[in-house]
Write an enzyme that holds these catalytic residues in place. Structure first.
Site, mmCIF file in Angstrom:
data_model
loop_
_atom_site.group_PDB
_atom_site.id
_atom_site.type_symbol
_atom_site.label_atom_id
_atom_site.label_comp_id
_atom_site.label_asym_id
_atom_site.label_seq_id
_atom_site.Cartn_x
_atom_site.Cartn_y
_atom_site.Cartn_z
ATOM 1 C CD GLU A 62 13.563 -11.788 -14.718
ATOM 2 O OE1 GLU A 62 13.957 -12.277 -13.065
ATOM 3 O OE2 GLU A 62 13.229 -10.435 -14.931
ATOM 4 C CE LYS A 79 9.646 -1.433 -9.829
ATOM 5 N NZ LYS A 79 9.414 -2.972 -10.717
ATOM 6 C CG HIS A 111 16.621 -35.113 -13.122
ATOM 7 N ND1 HIS A 111 17.883 -36.841 -12.777
ATOM 8 C CD2 HIS A 111 17.671 -34.530 -13.157
ATOM 9 C CE1 HIS A 111 18.870 -36.736 -12.850
ATOM 10 N NE2 HIS A 111 18.865 -35.454 -13.220
ATOM 11 C CD1 TRP A 168 -0.804 -5.671 -3.942
ATOM 12 C CD2 TRP A 168 -1.029 -6.647 -1.953
ATOM 13 N NE1 TRP A 168 -0.366 -7.010 -4.221
ATOM 14 C CE2 TRP A 168 -0.089 -7.642 -2.763
ATOM 15 C CE3 TRP A 168 -0.009 -7.088 -0.768
ATOM 16 C CZ2 TRP A 168 0.578 -9.067 -2.474
ATOM 17 C CZ3 TRP A 168 0.522 -8.195 0.084
ATOM 18 C CH2 TRP A 168 0.644 -8.990 -0.836
ATOM 19 C CE LYS A 191 10.015 -9.713 -15.556
ATOM 20 N NZ LYS A 191 10.789 -9.332 -14.759
ATOM 21 C CD GLU A 197 6.088 -10.165 -12.674
ATOM 22 O OE1 GLU A 197 7.826 -10.195 -12.933
ATOM 23 O OE2 GLU A 197 5.893 -9.446 -11.591
ATOM 24 C CG ASN A 219 2.617 0.410 3.906
ATOM 25 O OD1 ASN A 219 4.170 0.969 3.108
ATOM 26 N ND2 ASN A 219 2.396 -0.508 3.294
ATOM 27 N N GLY A 220 1.571 -1.408 5.982
ATOM 28 C CA GLY A 220 1.935 -2.596 7.017
ATOM 29 C C GLY A 220 0.913 -3.612 7.588
ATOM 30 N NE ARG A 268 4.234 2.558 -0.881
ATOM 31 C CZ ARG A 268 5.298 1.772 -0.313
ATOM 32 N NH1 ARG A 268 6.704 2.087 -0.629
ATOM 33 N NH2 ARG A 268 5.790 1.085 0.952
ATOM 34 C CB CYS A 297 -0.823 0.129 0.996
ATOM 35 S SG CYS A 297 -2.143 -1.432 1.560
#
Ligand code: F6R
Length: 568
Positions: free
Chosen positions: A449, A563, A472, A63, A453, A456, A89-90, A26, A2
Site C-alpha cells: 500500500e 478516482k 530471490h 478520463w 501511494k 501515484e 461514460n463508458g 472520475r 468520466c
C-alpha cells in the site's frame, strides 16, 4: 470512466459546472458543456465559462480512453449537423464496426463516443427516438451511460448499460448524473437506473423504460439519500485533510459497527460460517485492505483468500458455496463489478464493504457494510483504506473475541504527531527515482500500500515486497543510498532482511516499535498488529504527501489517474 451530467431545469452554466466539478474525481483530462445556447469544451480541469442562463444542459469531465487528450476528443460530441449533442461514460467496444456502417458521416474526433451521435442522426431520419434507442441497445456492445440533448426538443434522453447513472429529483426539475454526489446539495431524492434502462427526462417529470425484447415502461422507486461526511476544505490539499481525518473516521465506523450495522455484521458472520470459503475481490488500494482481511480472518481460524478483480476469473474458481466479499471505496470499480457478475452467475453469495452508499456494488450485494469513511475526494485513497482494514479486522474479531479501536486511533495520532520528522525525511527522498518498502506477515500488505501511494502521488517508482522475497532477485537492484523503508515489528527475520540491504549500501528508513540499529526510525507506538499496520500506513501516506509537496506535484489529482475506475 468520466463524469456526466444532464440538467432539465432552469439553470445556468455556473451551476452546471459546479455539479460537474463534484464528478471531477472520475477524470479531469478535459471538460465540456452544451446548453440551449452555449457549446464549450477545453483540455484540462474544469474552469468557468461565460455564465449564461439556460433551460437544459449536458456536461462532461473526461478520463481519456479512445483518443488522446485534445479539444476535439472532449465531450459533448455532436452529429454532422450539430443538432444532437451527447455525453458518454463508458466504452462502445464495437464502435469501429458501427462507424463503418455510417456511410457519408463526417467524424471530427477519434472517440468511440462520437459514433453514438452519428448513429442517432442516421436512425432519427426514419424513426422516432424510442425506436432509435431500441436499435442502439441492440447494436451497441460495451458499457455506456449516455445523455442525449437534441436541439429544439425539450427532453433529455438517458441510456444506461454497465456504467452508473442516477437521477436527482428536485422541486424545480430533474438532474442526471454519474453519481449522486453531483446533486447532493440540491436534493435527497434519487432514482437509480437499472441495466439496459432508458429514460425521457424533462423539467416536469420522467419516464423510464427497460429494454427487454421491447422498451417496457417501468415504475421507479425514489430513494431518500442520507448524506454523510463533509466536502469543505480547510487544508492545502484534500489528501492531508483526509489523512488527518483518520482517527475520527475510525471512531465513526466503530460506533456504526457496534450499533446501526451490528445486525448486518452478525448476518455476515453467519454467511461466512455457512460458506465453504470466503474470497475477497478488489482492486488497487482496496485489494491491499483485503490482504489484511485475509490475514486477520486466517488468524481467527477462518479460511479466506483474495484476488485482484481484473484477473479474478483467470485465477479463481467459485461455486454456490463460496462467499464473495467485494471491497471498494467507490462501489463503482468496473473490474470488481464484472467479477461479481461472473460470480453471481455461478450462484455465489455476495457481500461487500463499500464507502459510497447506494453505489452499484452495494446494490449488487446480499449484505453490504458501509465503511463510514465519509466522502474521499483526493484520488489517492487514505482514510477509506484505513476504514476498510478496520472493518475487516472487526469482522475477523467476531470469530476470536473483540478488538480495541482506541489503540488503533492512538497509534495513528502518534504518527501524525511525528509529521515534522517525516517531512524532513521527505526532503531527502525527493530526487530519488526508485524506492523499496519491505514487510512480513501483516506488514506485507502495508508495504504494498505504501509503495502504491509513493508511485501515484510522488511519481517515484516504488516496490512493496515481502521481506523474505528480496534475496530471490530484487536485492540485485540495491546500490549505495537506495532508499528502503523497512517495516520492523521486532521480529528477527525482517531485521535480517534490512541488514542485508544495509550491508550492500542501501539506506534503511525503519518504521518500527522496537530499538534497532538500522537507522533513525519513525516510531510506531503500537501494541497490536492492526494498530501497527495502520500506523505504518499513515506514516507512508504522510511521507508520500510531503515528497509530492517538495516536488510541487498535483497531489489531489495525479496525472493520468481518476478516482473511480469505471472501465475494464
Ligand atoms: C489508490 C487508489 C486506487 C483504488 C482502486 C479501487 O490510491 O485509490 O488504487 O483503490 O482504483 O477503487 P475502489 O476502492 O473505488 O474500488
Amino acid at each position: 470512466m468520466c463524469g456526466i451530467i444532464g440538467v432539465a431545469k432552469k439553470t445556468n452554466t455556473e451551476e452546471v459546472l459546479g455539479m460537474l466539478k463534484r464528478l471531477e474525481y472520475r477524470g479531469y483530462d478535459s471538460f465540456g458543456i452544451a446548453t440551449d445556447s452555449v457549446f464549450e469544451k477545453e483540455v484540462g480541469e474544469i474552469k468557468p465559462v461565460q455564465n449564461s442562463e439556460c433551460n437544459m444542459a449536458i456536461a462532461h469531465t473526461r478520463w481519456a480512453t479512445h483518443g488522446s487528450v485534445t479539444r476535439e476528443n472532449a465531450h459533448p460530441h455532436s452529429d454532422c449537423s450539430n443538432k444532437i449533442f451527447l455525453v458518454h461514460n463508458g466504452i462502445i467496444s464495437n464502435y469501429q464496426s458501427l462507424k463503418a456502417g455510417l456511410k457519408g458521416h463526417v467524424f471530427k474526433s477519434e472517440t468511440d463516443t462520437e459514433v453514438i451521435a452519428h448513429f442517432f442522426e442516421e436512425k432519427l431520419k426514419t424513426m422516432d427516438i424510442k425506436e432509435a434507442v431500441k436499435e442502439f441497445f441492440r447494436a451497441a456492445a460495451g458499457e455506456f451511460a449516455i445523455v442525449l440533448m437534441i436541439k429544439g426538443d425539450s427532453n433529455l434522453y438517458a441510456l444506461k448499460r454497465g456504467s452508473p447513472l442516477s437521477l436527482g429529483v428536485t422541486k424545480d426539475g430533474n438532474i442526471l448524473a454519474s453519481d449522486i454526489y453531483a446533486f447532493s446539495d440540491k436534493t435527497q431524492d434519487a432514482i437509480f437506473f437499472h441495466e439496459d434502462e432508458f429514460a425521457i427526462i424533462s423539467k416536469a417529470g420522467y419516464e423510464f423504460y427497460r429494454m427487454y425484447d421491447d422498451l417496457e415502461p417501468q415504475k421507479k422507486e425514489i430513494t431518500k439519500v442520507e448524506w454523510s461526511g463533509t466536502v469543505e476544505k480547510k487544508y492545502d490539499h484534500y489528501m492531508i485533510k483526509e489523512i488527518y481525518e483518520q482517527p475520527e473516521a475510525i471512531e465513526r465506523l466503530q460506533l456504526s459497527l457496534q450499533s446501526a450495522q451490528k445486525e448486518k455484521l452478525e448476518n455476515l458472520k453467519e454467511m461466512i460460517k455457512q460458506s465453504k470459503r470466503t474470497v475477497f475481490v478488489a482492486s488497487g488500494t482496496s485489494y491491499h485492505a483485503t490482504l489484511l482481511g485475509v490475514y486477520f480472518l486466517n488468524q481467527a481460524g477462518v479460511e479466506a483468500h483474495t484476488m485482484i478483480a481484473s484477473e479474478f476469473q483467470n485465477f479463481y474458481l467459485v461455486d454456490k458455496d463460496t462467499l464473495i466479499i467485494a471491497v471498494s471505496q467507490s462501489g463503482e470499480t468496473m473490474d470488481v463489478i464484472e467479477a461479481l457478475h461472473g460470480m453471481k452467475g455461478k450462484g455465489a453469495k455476495i457481500a461487500s464493504f463499500v464507502n459510497v452508499p447506494y453505489s452499484t456494488i452495494q446494490r449488487m450485494s446480499n449484505v453490504s457494510v458501509n465503511i463510514e469513511a465519509g466522502q474521499e475526494i483526493c484520488v489517492a485513497s487514505t482514510k477509506a483504506f484505513t476504514n476498510q482494514a478496520v472493518g475487516l479486522a472487526y469482522l475477523a474479531s467476531l470469530f476470536n473475541g473483540g478488538m480495541d479501536f482506541q489503540k488503533v486511533t492512538n497509534s495513528i495520532k502518534h504518527i501524525i504527531s511525528q509529521e515534522q520528522k517525516i517531512k524532513e525525511i521527505a526532503k531527502t527522498l525527493k530526487k530519488k527515482e526508485d524506492m523499496y518498502i519491505i514487510g512480513r506477515g501483516f506488514l506485507y500488505p502495508v508495504a504494498r500500500e505504501v509503495a502504491l501511494k509513493v508511485k501515484e502521488i510522488s511519481y517515484i517508482h516504488a516496490e512493496g515486497m515481502m521481506g523474505g522475497e528480496l534475496k530471490h532477485g530484487t536485492l540485485a537492484l540495491i546500490e549505495k543510498d537506495t532508499p528502503v523503508i523497512a517495516l520492523v515489528n521486532g521480529k528477527t527475520e525482517i531485521v535480517s532482511n534490512a541488514m542485508e540491504i544495509k550491508a550492500r549500501g542501501g539506506r534503511i528508513i525503519p518504521f518500527t516499535n522496537s530499538d534497532t540499529t538500522l537507522g533513525d526510525p519513525i516510531n510506531i507506538n503500537a501494541e497490536d498488529e492492526l494498530s501497527f499496520a495502520l500506523a505504518a500506513t499513515v506514516a507512508g501516506q504522510l511521507l508520500t504527501y510531503h515528497i509530492a509537496r517538495e516536488k510541487n506535484l498535483p497531489i489531489d489529482k495525479p496525472r493520468n489517474l481518476a478516482k473511480s475506475v469505471t472501465v475494464k
